[in-house]
Motif scaffolding. Sequence first.
Motif, short mmCIF file in Angstrom:
data_model
loop_
_atom_site.label_atom_id
_atom_site.label_comp_id
_atom_site.label_asym_id
_atom_site.label_seq_id
_atom_site.Cartn_x
_atom_site.Cartn_y
_atom_site.Cartn_z
N ILE A 1 37.68 45.17 49.04
CA ILE A 1 37.11 44.06 49.80
C ILE A 1 38.37 43.53 50.52
CG2 ILE A 1 36.35 41.98 50.34
CD1 ILE A 1 34.32 44.01 49.58
N THR B 1 39.08 40.63 53.47
CA THR B 1 38.64 39.33 54.15
C THR B 1 39.36 38.16 54.06
OG1 THR B 1 36.21 37.93 54.04
CG2 THR B 1 37.33 38.53 51.80
N LYS C 1 34.10 35.73 45.99
CA LYS C 1 34.86 36.81 44.83
C LYS C 1 33.67 37.09 44.01
CE LYS C 1 39.74 35.44 45.81
NZ LYS C 1 41.07 35.03 45.35
N LEU D 1 32.19 40.97 43.57
CA LEU D 1 32.70 41.76 42.48
C LEU D 1 31.47 42.10 41.80
CD1 LEU D 1 36.07 40.01 41.68
CD2 LEU D 1 35.61 42.34 42.70
N ALA E 1 32.10 45.73 43.81
CA ALA E 1 33.32 46.08 44.73
C ALA E 1 34.78 46.01 43.43
CB ALA E 1 33.70 44.82 45.59
N ASP F 1 38.05 45.70 44.05
CA ASP F 1 39.52 44.96 44.24
C ASP F 1 39.00 44.14 45.41
OD1 ASP F 1 41.82 43.87 43.74
OD2 ASP F 1 42.77 45.64 44.06
N TYR F 2 40.03 43.02 45.58
CA TYR F 2 39.93 41.92 46.51
C TYR F 2 40.99 41.70 47.28
CZ TYR F 2 37.31 37.94 48.34
OH TYR F 2 36.76 36.93 49.40
N THR G 1 42.80 39.22 50.47
CA THR G 1 42.58 38.21 51.28
C THR G 1 43.34 38.48 52.71
OG1 THR G 1 42.19 36.87 49.23
CG2 THR G 1 42.51 35.39 51.57
#
Length: 322
Positions: free
Chosen positions: A80, A82, A90, A94, A98, A100-101, A103
Amino acid sequence: MASVLIVDDEPENLELLEAVLTPAGHTIRKAGGGREALQAVEQELPELILLDLMMPGVSGFDVCEMLRASERTARIPIIIVTALDQVPVKERVLGLGADDYLTKPIQAAEVVARVAAMLKVRHLRQDLDRTLAYLHELELARHGHRRRTLEDLEGASREVVREPGDPKASMVLLVDDEELTRQFYGDLLVEHGFRVVAVAGGTEALEAASRHPVEAVLLDVMMPEVSGLETLEKLHRRFPDLPVIILTAHPSSQNAITALKLGAFDFIVKGLQPELLVVAVRRAIHRFAEVREKRDLIAALETRVRELESRLAALAGPSQTP
């Protein structure tokens, strides 16, 4: 290197990520929204997806959920990307699957490193899946050879091989569309003292669970026509206390995770030690006995309460008027 699909409704974000990842040797495909992303995945599976969340129409949340719901796309790594940095966001994405994340605003070095790490994990998963599939096929082949040898030497019938000596043994329902798998796990359970009813599909499983005193179910998650997840839901509605153990060929399969959310008791990876399956079945049957005992106890207590209420009402008798 790898085929990467970038999904974002802002053209400048698409260009920025493309500029960051192209020098690393990746082949970049771009989608300007959620619907376009789903169409791109349908045309050609990417090896990794960078996905924005806040997009008009089909959002990143929707895309993530739909990709994880399909066996064909459930194992594509999703990172992700975003501007949303809130913890609940988050947790939600997740939870949808998903991997991973990141920013926004992004750091180029971090994006390259996260993509490389996720692709390495993907390759390790693929190697593990191939190894497990090989082990499973090898175990089936060895078991089939041993079974044929015993039948040739002893002239044993199928019924004798698959039925234990104790008619009071716990009964397990085995559901798998592959005959070799049914034979292998069926014989394994019989050897450990269980009775086994083996069927090839979800419809037959529901019928068998209604006809036989089943105490646990082994259910393949991937089956034609009625899927394992659909069969699990129907079993849970009709037999809410009956524990169901999912059989899967993929240890990280999203379907296995979904099955646990739908109420599956446990899941077993095909190809691992067969003893793990026996242990899981014994735990499931123990749980089933405990739940059944509690229900019987509650029913007995409710009956006792009603009897006491009737006695109290009889002792009180009709009210007397002077």
